[in-house]
Design an enzyme around this catalytic site. Structure first.
Site, short mmCIF file in Angstrom:
data_model
loop_
_atom_site.label_atom_id
_atom_site.label_comp_id
_atom_site.label_asym_id
_atom_site.label_seq_id
_atom_site.Cartn_x
_atom_site.Cartn_y
_atom_site.Cartn_z
N ASP A 132 0.83 -1.21 0.00
CA ASP A 132 0.00 0.00 0.00
C ASP A 132 0.86 1.26 0.00
O ASP A 132 2.06 1.23 0.24
CB ASP A 132 -0.91 -0.01 1.22
N GLU A 170 2.74 7.04 -2.44
CA GLU A 170 2.51 8.28 -3.19
C GLU A 170 2.81 9.54 -2.38
O GLU A 170 2.64 10.65 -2.89
CB GLU A 170 1.06 8.34 -3.68
N ASP A 202 -8.83 3.91 -3.44
CA ASP A 202 -9.97 4.05 -2.54
C ASP A 202 -11.13 4.80 -3.17
O ASP A 202 -11.35 5.99 -2.91
CB ASP A 202 -9.52 4.79 -1.27
#
Length: 825
Positions: free
Chosen positions: A528, A531, A605
């Site tokens: 995950d 960024e 998401d």
């Protein structure tokens, strides 16, 4: 003058809910000059064995590149009479808030928007030959320490040299374009050297490089005659310059001061000149032609648009945002967290790459921040932060060919382990007993299940064995701030330490963590984030953190992939070949070369909504756009992820949305659930008998085309083609196809999917593309649709989404047979 200003907004909790679009340089326009006495009207230069460049003096001068197999079809060309290289020195403002970034162009201190082409030459041979034939000026002169990068080059190469400059003209410019906007007290001429190099990299790719020298200045004390469009008059003025000592040390063409020019002693102007000379340019613009009806696809994973003609596309890795313009959620999120709502351009995985409806394709190399300005009908302008740019121009006869040629160099995803594409991947949390209870229910429905992935956060467990943060901090492998301390990065609701992936010890330590996890029986994981590297971080490598920001997710993928390959190679015999033992990881952040290092992507998401910019529709757009840029394996969380349960604003996953998302994802490469950020607010696949039966039904539908999915996964690993495809990839000449976005897509070439993406809808409009002679068969009724290029209303109640296969195809017949065996038909 500060060239870069960074503002942190992490803890600003009352904000403008409608933030303005970050300010950006308008499109820069300038004129092109050359000496008609030294340039024939048309001249063709070979670049490598397979490409040619045409220089034409007609209509003010232009360049065009074509492949030798199609010399009359340019794959790249400049706008006649217009500068194709320009430069500026501008302030940069970065606002950062919890993984969201707004990059703004501030004051423009220097602009060179006109261009002189002084020389075009074709060069054969090595780097030594280049120096012997005129490139010796590149070394030892300010701003030209960087020579052309000629790795993998096939000679001959084409070198273009000259100047970019600014000339005095009337104060008139459109608000959306820069022609000449510098408020100067005295007439000032500024200029700089440049070179452009074109070289063949492969049989279907031309490399390009642009490099700027540092700026030089002259000041006029009196008005000179009006500048002619003719190059010769400008060159004479430049060549009448008196030789003088300048830090720039130009060797040729800038040795004399033009008549009417004197040095101005104004301390303010001297200061501006010295700042510009010491800093150099920090914007380089490449401008070239486009057609009015040309569509632009790609740019990595984009969620709001598929065709970007008429838009500006910033290329910067960041949080995609919550809402991204969908209301009222974007309003609410922006109000309490600065720019956290995002907008139509924010994405985890952008790529400086596009593919057009005219079979043109280009991508930038490197990691600098860039903006693709597609707002003009007749041109494209790429604005790059820096004083140089490298990239490649691709040749291909179809979209599929262009994707194949792109992924030859940026890399391709490996074949996925068969186990992860054999059944559902069930997302759960709450402990072993709860997982076992759900597993028993799934078994009762004969649900094909590949794996459970567990979302319990390890740092919430009281009996954790290791404190990974303290270990990494002690090893000094975390990103640091400017003071040399561990950079605690605000991310969502907590602060984190980020691994400094440029540190040589970071990868070895993290791979040990992965090894412990795999030794415990884990065979897959979500890699995950990735960024949020701060743009003012201090890295072990010493590299510019803004450029490193875009590279970070690639390094993150590389570290995970290297572990997978090492683990595989360490095994032997049957254990190495056992498909059930193969490892896989999936991630959301990425950049241009992420397909080289990743294995599987997911879209991050999405909201649990029907909305276009951040709901179920955006999941289809992201799936298709990313596939064009090489992300062949991608998928979304079934049902979306982000729920909101505020007193006034509520986003909860409804049962209908969940069921429709199951139907959609049954035709993506991986069929994976997620309970979401607020499981109790969301309808879950195990919520009741209806949701459980529907989940089992579409897990079987997913299983029914596994045989074809395996073929497509192999094809993706060999050619880079995505599993899920925009119709444009196979029907580029069908005008209607270019107007489609999330409405429908293809799985390979044999299955057409028209999902229901609106609340309460029981049917959809299905479009059957022109250019084929076969019929499409509706899988539920068997009805045939034989008329190509037509749009038809099709019933699609819950449980029977509009799915079609090619009549009589082996793939279609096998899929239907498998559905009957699973008692779906």
């Amino acid at each position: 003058m500060a060239a870069l200003r960074i503002t942190k907004k992490h803890h600003k909790h009352l904000n403008n809910p409608f933030p303005s679009t970050p300010s950006a340089l308008p499109l820069i326009r300038g004129s092109l000059f050359f000496n008609p006495q030294t340039f024939p009207s048309d001249q063709i230069f070979n670049v490598g064995r397979d490409f040619q460049v045409l220089w034409s003096t007609r209509n003010g001068g232009s360049l065009s590149i074509s492949h030798q197999s199609h010399p009359s079809r340019p794959i790249w060309s400049t706008v006649p009479g217009q500068a194709f290289v320009s430069a500026a020195l501008a302030e940069t403002q970065v606002e950062e808030s919890r993984g969201s970034f707004a990059i703004k162009d501030g004051n423009v201190h220097l602009l060179c928007n006109d261009q002189i082409v002084e020389d075009i030459r074709m060069i054969n041979g090595s780097d030594c030959y280049l120096e012997a034939n005129g490139l010796d000026f590149l070394s030892g002169h300010s701003g030209f320490d960087q020579k052309p990068y000629l790795k993998d080059t096939q000679f001959p190469v084409l070198l273009i040299t000259g100047w970019v400059f600014r000339r005095k003209r009337k104060k008139s410019f459109q608000a959306a374009e820069i022609h000449d906007r510098l408020p100067l007290e005295a007439e000032k001429s500024s200029y700089a050297r440049y070179w452009v190099l074109f070289d063949q990299k492969t049989s279907n790719q031309v490399g390009f490089q642009v490099k700027l020298g540092n700026p030089s200045f002259e000041f006029r004390s009196k008005v000179s005659p009006t500048t002619s469009r003719r190059y010769w008059g400008l060159r004479k003025k430049l060549q009448r310059t008196t030789r003088r000592r300048l830090r720039l040390g130009w060797c040729w063409s800038f040795s004399r001061r033009p008549r009417g020019f004197v040095k101005v002693s104004s301390s303010e102007e001297e200061k501006e000149e010295k700042v510009a000379e010491s800093m150099g340019f920090n914007r380089v613009c490449l401008t070239y032609s486009s057609e009015d009806n040309e569509r632009f696809y790609g740019f990595g994973e984009q969620f709001s648009h598929l065709n970007f003609k008429g838009k500006r596309v910033p290329i910067f890795v960041q949080e995609q945002g919550i809402g991204r313009g969908d209301q009222p959620i974007t309003f609410a999120v922006n109000l309490v967290s600065y720019r956290a709502g995002g907008d139509s351009s924010t994405t985890y995985a952008p790529s400086p790459h596009y593919l057009t409806s005219k079979m043109r394709s280009l991508y930038l190399e490197g990691y600098s921040y860039s903006v693709f300005d597609l707002t003009r009908k007749d041109r494209v302008q790429i604005q790059i932060h820096g004083d140089s740019v490298q990239g490649r121009i691709l040749h291909g006869n179809s979209p599929s060919e262009l994707i194949e040629h792109l992924t030859e160099t940026i890399g391709r995803l490996p074949e996925l382990p068969e186990w992860i594409i054999s059944g559902a991947v069930v997302g759960m949390q709450g402990g072993t007993d709860i997982v076992r209870q759900v597993w028993e229910k799934l078994q009762a429905h004969n649900t094909p299940v590949s794996a459970f992935w567990l979302q319990d956060w390890t740092d919430e467990k009281p009996n954790r064995r290791r404190n990974l943060f303290e270990e990494a901090k002690k090893l000094d492998i975390l990103v640091k701030d400017k003071k040399g301390d561990t950079y605690m990065v605000p991310n969502t609701a907590f602060d984190v330490g980020m691994l400094d992936l440029t540190h040589p010890d970071a990868a070895s330590w993290f791979k040990q963590v992965l090894q412990e996890m795999v030794d415990g029986g884990v065979r897959g994981w979500m890699a995950d984030f990735g960024e949020g590297l701060p743009v003012d971080a201090s890295l072990y490598s010493g590299e510019d953190p803004i450029a490193a920001h875009n590279r970070y997710p690639e390094l993150w993928a590389q570290m995970n992939r290297e572990f997978v390959e090492k683990w595989k190679n360490a095994r032997s015999g049957k254990a190495r070949e056992d498909p059930e033992e193969a490892l896989v990881f999936f991630m959301r952040a990425g950049f241009r070369n992420s397909p080289k290092w990743g294995m599987l992507f997911w879209e991050g998401d999405q909201m649990v909504s029907w909305q276009a910019n951040d709901g179920i529709k955006s999941a289809v757009v992201g799936l298709l756009s990313s596939g064009i840029s090489g992300y062949a394996f991608n998928h979304s969380d079934i049902g979306g992820y982000c729920a909101v349960n505020l007193p006034v604003i509520k986003y909860r996953r409804s049962e209908e949305l969940l069921l429709r998302w199951m139907e959609l994802n049954a035709f993506t490469v991986v069929f994976r659930t997620h309970e979401g950020n607020k499981p109790s607010c969301n309808s879950q696949f195990y919520s009741n008998q209806k949701t459980l039966a529907h989940f089992a039904r579409f897990a079987k539908v997913y299983k029914a085309w596994k045989f074809y999915r395996v073929q497509l996964v192999k094809e993706a690993a060999q050619k880079g083609l995505p599993v899920c495809r925009h119709l444009f990839l196979h029907y580029p000449n069908d005008e209607h196809v270019h107007h489609l976005s999330y409405q429908q897509f293809m799985v390979g070439t044999e299955i057409l999917v028209v999902p229901v993406l609106d609340k309460g809808k029981k049917g959809v409009k299905a479009y059957f593309p022109a250019g084929e002679s076969f019929s499409w068969q509706h899988i539920w009724t068997g009805k045939l649709f034989a008329e190509p290029g037509c749009e038809v209303w099709v019933e699609a109640p819950i449980g029977q989404p509009a799915i079609f296969v090619k009549e009589g195809s082996i793939i279609g017949d096998t899929f239907l047979k498998n559905l009957r065996e699973f008692y779906i038909l």
